[in-house]
Design a protein around this motif. Structure first.
Motif, mmCIF file in Angstrom:
data_model
loop_
_atom_site.group_PDB
_atom_site.id
_atom_site.type_symbol
_atom_site.label_atom_id
_atom_site.label_comp_id
_atom_site.label_asym_id
_atom_site.label_seq_id
_atom_site.Cartn_x
_atom_site.Cartn_y
_atom_site.Cartn_z
ATOM 1 N N SER A 19 -3.228 49.510 15.768
ATOM 2 C CA SER A 19 -2.938 48.840 14.498
ATOM 3 C C SER A 19 -4.161 48.814 13.587
ATOM 4 O O SER A 19 -4.048 48.975 12.368
ATOM 5 C CB SER A 19 -2.443 47.410 14.758
ATOM 6 O OG SER A 19 -1.201 47.408 15.415
ATOM 7 N N LEU A 20 -5.324 48.578 14.175
ATOM 8 C CA LEU A 20 -6.554 48.582 13.375
ATOM 9 C C LEU A 20 -6.774 49.940 12.722
ATOM 10 O O LEU A 20 -7.197 50.027 11.566
ATOM 11 C CB LEU A 20 -7.747 48.221 14.253
ATOM 12 C CG LEU A 20 -7.777 46.804 14.832
ATOM 13 C CD1 LEU A 20 -8.995 46.626 15.718
ATOM 14 C CD2 LEU A 20 -7.767 45.763 13.722
ATOM 15 N N GLU A 22 -4.388 52.173 12.003
ATOM 16 C CA GLU A 22 -3.354 52.388 10.990
ATOM 17 C C GLU A 22 -3.648 51.631 9.704
ATOM 18 O O GLU A 22 -3.293 52.091 8.616
ATOM 19 C CB GLU A 22 -1.993 51.960 11.542
ATOM 20 C CG GLU A 22 -1.431 52.885 12.606
ATOM 21 C CD GLU A 22 -0.087 52.448 13.113
ATOM 22 O OE1 GLU A 22 0.743 53.322 13.416
ATOM 23 O OE2 GLU A 22 0.154 51.222 13.206
ATOM 24 N N LYS A 23 -4.301 50.491 9.808
ATOM 25 C CA LYS A 23 -4.570 49.660 8.630
ATOM 26 C C LYS A 23 -5.963 49.880 8.050
ATOM 27 O O LYS A 23 -6.365 49.192 7.121
ATOM 28 C CB LYS A 23 -4.382 48.182 8.987
ATOM 29 C CG LYS A 23 -2.948 47.838 9.370
ATOM 30 C CD LYS A 23 -2.800 46.377 9.694
ATOM 31 C CE LYS A 23 -1.356 46.069 10.091
ATOM 32 N NZ LYS A 23 -0.397 46.366 9.011
ATOM 33 N N SER A 24 -6.701 50.834 8.614
ATOM 34 C CA SER A 24 -8.038 51.114 8.090
ATOM 35 C C SER A 24 -7.946 51.775 6.721
ATOM 36 O O SER A 24 -6.935 52.375 6.359
ATOM 37 C CB SER A 24 -8.808 52.002 9.061
ATOM 38 O OG SER A 24 -8.154 53.246 9.213
ATOM 39 N N SER A 25 -9.007 51.644 5.981
ATOM 40 C CA SER A 25 -9.068 52.190 4.616
ATOM 41 C C SER A 25 -10.525 52.497 4.293
ATOM 42 O O SER A 25 -11.430 52.093 5.032
ATOM 43 C CB SER A 25 -8.505 51.169 3.620
ATOM 44 O OG SER A 25 -9.313 50.002 3.592
ATOM 45 N N PRO A 26 -10.792 53.211 3.204
ATOM 46 C CA PRO A 26 -12.197 53.456 2.832
ATOM 47 C C PRO A 26 -12.993 52.171 2.664
ATOM 48 O O PRO A 26 -14.192 52.121 2.953
ATOM 49 C CB PRO A 26 -12.064 54.231 1.521
ATOM 50 C CG PRO A 26 -10.739 54.909 1.610
ATOM 51 C CD PRO A 26 -9.856 53.943 2.329
ATOM 52 N N GLU A 27 -12.320 51.124 2.177
ATOM 53 C CA GLU A 27 -13.016 49.843 1.989
ATOM 54 C C GLU A 27 -13.194 49.097 3.308
ATOM 55 O O GLU A 27 -14.125 48.291 3.457
ATOM 56 C CB GLU A 27 -12.225 48.953 1.015
ATOM 57 C CG GLU A 27 -12.132 49.496 -0.412
ATOM 58 C CD GLU A 27 -11.125 50.643 -0.521
ATOM 59 O OE1 GLU A 27 -10.204 50.719 0.341
ATOM 60 O OE2 GLU A 27 -11.260 51.471 -1.442
ATOM 61 N N SER A 28 -12.302 49.344 4.251
ATOM 62 C CA SER A 28 -12.366 48.679 5.561
ATOM 63 C C SER A 28 -12.100 49.716 6.642
ATOM 64 O O SER A 28 -11.017 49.761 7.226
ATOM 65 C CB SER A 28 -11.337 47.546 5.628
ATOM 66 O OG SER A 28 -11.416 46.874 6.871
ATOM 67 N N PRO A 29 -13.084 50.579 6.918
ATOM 68 C CA PRO A 29 -12.868 51.664 7.887
ATOM 69 C C PRO A 29 -12.702 51.154 9.310
ATOM 70 O O PRO A 29 -13.062 50.018 9.636
ATOM 71 C CB PRO A 29 -14.134 52.509 7.747
ATOM 72 C CG PRO A 29 -15.166 51.559 7.232
ATOM 73 C CD PRO A 29 -14.445 50.587 6.363
ATOM 74 N N PHE A 30 -12.181 52.008 10.142
ATOM 75 C CA PHE A 30 -11.908 51.657 11.541
ATOM 76 C C PHE A 30 -13.174 51.197 12.247
ATOM 77 O O PHE A 30 -13.148 50.225 13.011
ATOM 78 C CB PHE A 30 -11.295 52.871 12.243
ATOM 79 C CG PHE A 30 -10.998 52.650 13.699
ATOM 80 C CD1 PHE A 30 -10.072 51.701 14.102
ATOM 81 C CD2 PHE A 30 -11.650 53.404 14.677
ATOM 82 C CE1 PHE A 30 -9.792 51.502 15.453
ATOM 83 C CE2 PHE A 30 -11.375 53.217 16.022
ATOM 84 C CZ PHE A 30 -10.443 52.259 16.402
ATOM 85 N N ARG A 318 -11.902 38.562 13.586
ATOM 86 C CA ARG A 318 -10.678 38.470 12.816
ATOM 87 C C ARG A 318 -9.487 38.876 13.671
ATOM 88 O O ARG A 318 -9.514 39.876 14.379
ATOM 89 C CB ARG A 318 -10.762 39.390 11.582
ATOM 90 C CG ARG A 318 -9.570 39.292 10.655
ATOM 91 C CD ARG A 318 -9.806 40.050 9.380
ATOM 92 N NE ARG A 318 -10.114 41.458 9.642
ATOM 93 C CZ ARG A 318 -10.431 42.333 8.689
ATOM 94 N NH1 ARG A 318 -10.523 41.944 7.446
ATOM 95 N NH2 ARG A 318 -10.675 43.589 9.007
ATOM 96 N N LYS A 319 -8.408 38.105 13.558
ATOM 97 C CA LYS A 319 -7.212 38.402 14.336
ATOM 98 C C LYS A 319 -6.444 39.541 13.694
ATOM 99 O O LYS A 319 -6.170 39.520 12.484
ATOM 100 C CB LYS A 319 -6.336 37.152 14.402
ATOM 101 C CG LYS A 319 -5.219 37.212 15.432
ATOM 102 C CD LYS A 319 -4.574 35.853 15.554
ATOM 103 C CE LYS A 319 -3.572 35.840 16.712
ATOM 104 N NZ LYS A 319 -2.978 34.516 16.915
ATOM 105 N N SER A 320 -6.093 40.545 14.494
ATOM 106 C CA SER A 320 -5.349 41.680 13.969
ATOM 107 C C SER A 320 -3.865 41.372 13.973
ATOM 108 O O SER A 320 -3.385 40.480 14.652
ATOM 109 C CB SER A 320 -5.615 42.936 14.818
ATOM 110 O OG SER A 320 -4.960 42.841 16.048
ATOM 111 N N ASP A 321 -3.117 42.156 13.196
ATOM 112 C CA ASP A 321 -1.675 41.964 13.118
ATOM 113 C C ASP A 321 -1.009 42.162 14.467
ATOM 114 O O ASP A 321 0.032 41.581 14.760
ATOM 115 C CB ASP A 321 -1.062 42.931 12.101
ATOM 116 C CG ASP A 321 -1.498 42.618 10.680
ATOM 117 O OD1 ASP A 321 -1.920 41.474 10.435
ATOM 118 O OD2 ASP A 321 -1.407 43.497 9.814
ATOM 119 N N ALA A 322 -1.600 42.991 15.322
ATOM 120 C CA ALA A 322 -1.010 43.272 16.631
ATOM 121 C C ALA A 322 -1.033 42.043 17.533
ATOM 122 O O ALA A 322 -0.284 41.960 18.500
ATOM 123 C CB ALA A 322 -1.751 44.421 17.309
#
Length: 324
Positions: A19-20, A22-30, A318-322
């Protein structure tokens, strides 16, 4: 049971780095999300582990004193502090039950790093996760087979309990989680076929234990079949659980699962105390005392210590969505 637990762990906890990713982004990379995953993971596992490590040290010293032996720590004790006790060689007698926890800890340290390396291929998140999980299976099955071919190592203490050749055991559950997430409808249709395939795979592993331990390749893949079979059972178990009504049995099982980690760590100290103080009692009495002592110790430790320590992780990771 431990092999099934490994697969369940991969299915449940493996969903978090997936999930981490899948939800990563340039602003919040894996890579920036991994420290939070590790912190939350360690707040869940380390406090209890170190507590029972201290308990086992005290019991070992008490046993030495009672036997009139010199009081001294196990020479390998420092390795237990960093889960190195069975990284490359068989675990000793001291806290031998911790071998499986070491496998888990090293998997959740190394697999996210391997997944981070795979992300450099610029694949889609699910493809990257699937490649990483499949790569772990191929790599460690191969390493275990090579070790088996070098001689006839003990199937239990070597091929089963050395971390460096068992990290594939959790990857099966992680890979099945991904497949169920990617193709849920297809897996619902295939769940019964996979269930019987899983039973067949586990059955073959039992036949190897009975008749094939003299063959290195078969012995090395005994655990491959067990893990693969356990993973194949997951779709049926998950979908059946979703449809099952609430019952008293389900509530009891859920309650046991909550204290299961403390129970896992408490059962061997409870066994040692039982066999020492009740060594002359009939075996049914010993067994009853052992079960009660294990359950009470696990419940007390969970209520007064484990639950409170686990709650602290929200302050640091931080708690992940999973995990919701």
């Amino acid at each position: 049971g431990v092999e099934l637990y490994f697969v369940l762990s991969g299915y449940l906890i493996g969903s978090i780095p997936c999930s981490l990713l899948e939800k990563s982004s340039p602003e919040s990379p894996f890579r920036s999300r991994l420290p939070g995953f590790w912190i939350r993971r360690w707040f869940r596992t380390l406090p209890n582990y170190y507590f029972f490590l201290a308990v086992n040290v005290l019991l070992a010293l008490a046993a030495a004193a009672a036997a009139g032996r010199t009081l001294a720590l196990d020479p390998d004790f420092p390795k237990y502090l960093l889960f190195l006790q069975n990284l490359f060689r068989p675990i000793g007698e001291f806290m031998g039950e911790s071998w499986s926890l070491a496998v888990e800890e090293w998997f959740y340290i190394t697999f996210p790093l391997f997944l981070l390396l795979i992300t450099g291929l610029k694949l889609r998140p699910r493809r990257a996760f699937g490649l990483a999980a499949a790569g772990y299976i191929v790599l460690f099955v191969g390493l275990r087979t090579l070790v088996a071919l070098r001689g006839q190592p003990d199937w239990d203490y070597v091929l089963r309990k050395i971390v460096a050749i068992r990290l594939d055991s959790i990857a099966y559950g992680a890979l099945m989680m991904l497949i169920m997430r990617a193709w849920p409808e297809r897996l619902r249709k295939l769940q019964h076929g996979l269930f019987w395939a899983g039973l067949l795979s586990i059955g073959l592993s039992i036949l190897i234990m009975k008749y094939g331990l003299h063959r290195p390749v078969l012995t090395a893949n005994l655990f491959t079949l067990t893990s693969l079979g356990s993973a194949c059972l997951l779709p049926y178990a998950v979908y059946a659980t979703e449809q099952a009504p609430r019952s008293r049995l389900r509530t009891i099982i859920a309650g046991i699962s909550i204290i299961s980690y403390s129970l896992y760590l408490a059962h061997m100290p409870a066994l040692r105390l039982t066999t020492y103080f009740f060594r002359n009692a009939p075996w049914p009495v010993q067994y009853a005392v052992y079960l009660v002592l294990s359950a009470v110790a696990a419940l007390v430790v969970y209520t007064l210590y484990e639950r409170r320590m686990t709650s602290l992780r929200d302050r640091f990771g931080r708690k992940s969505d999973a995990e919701l």
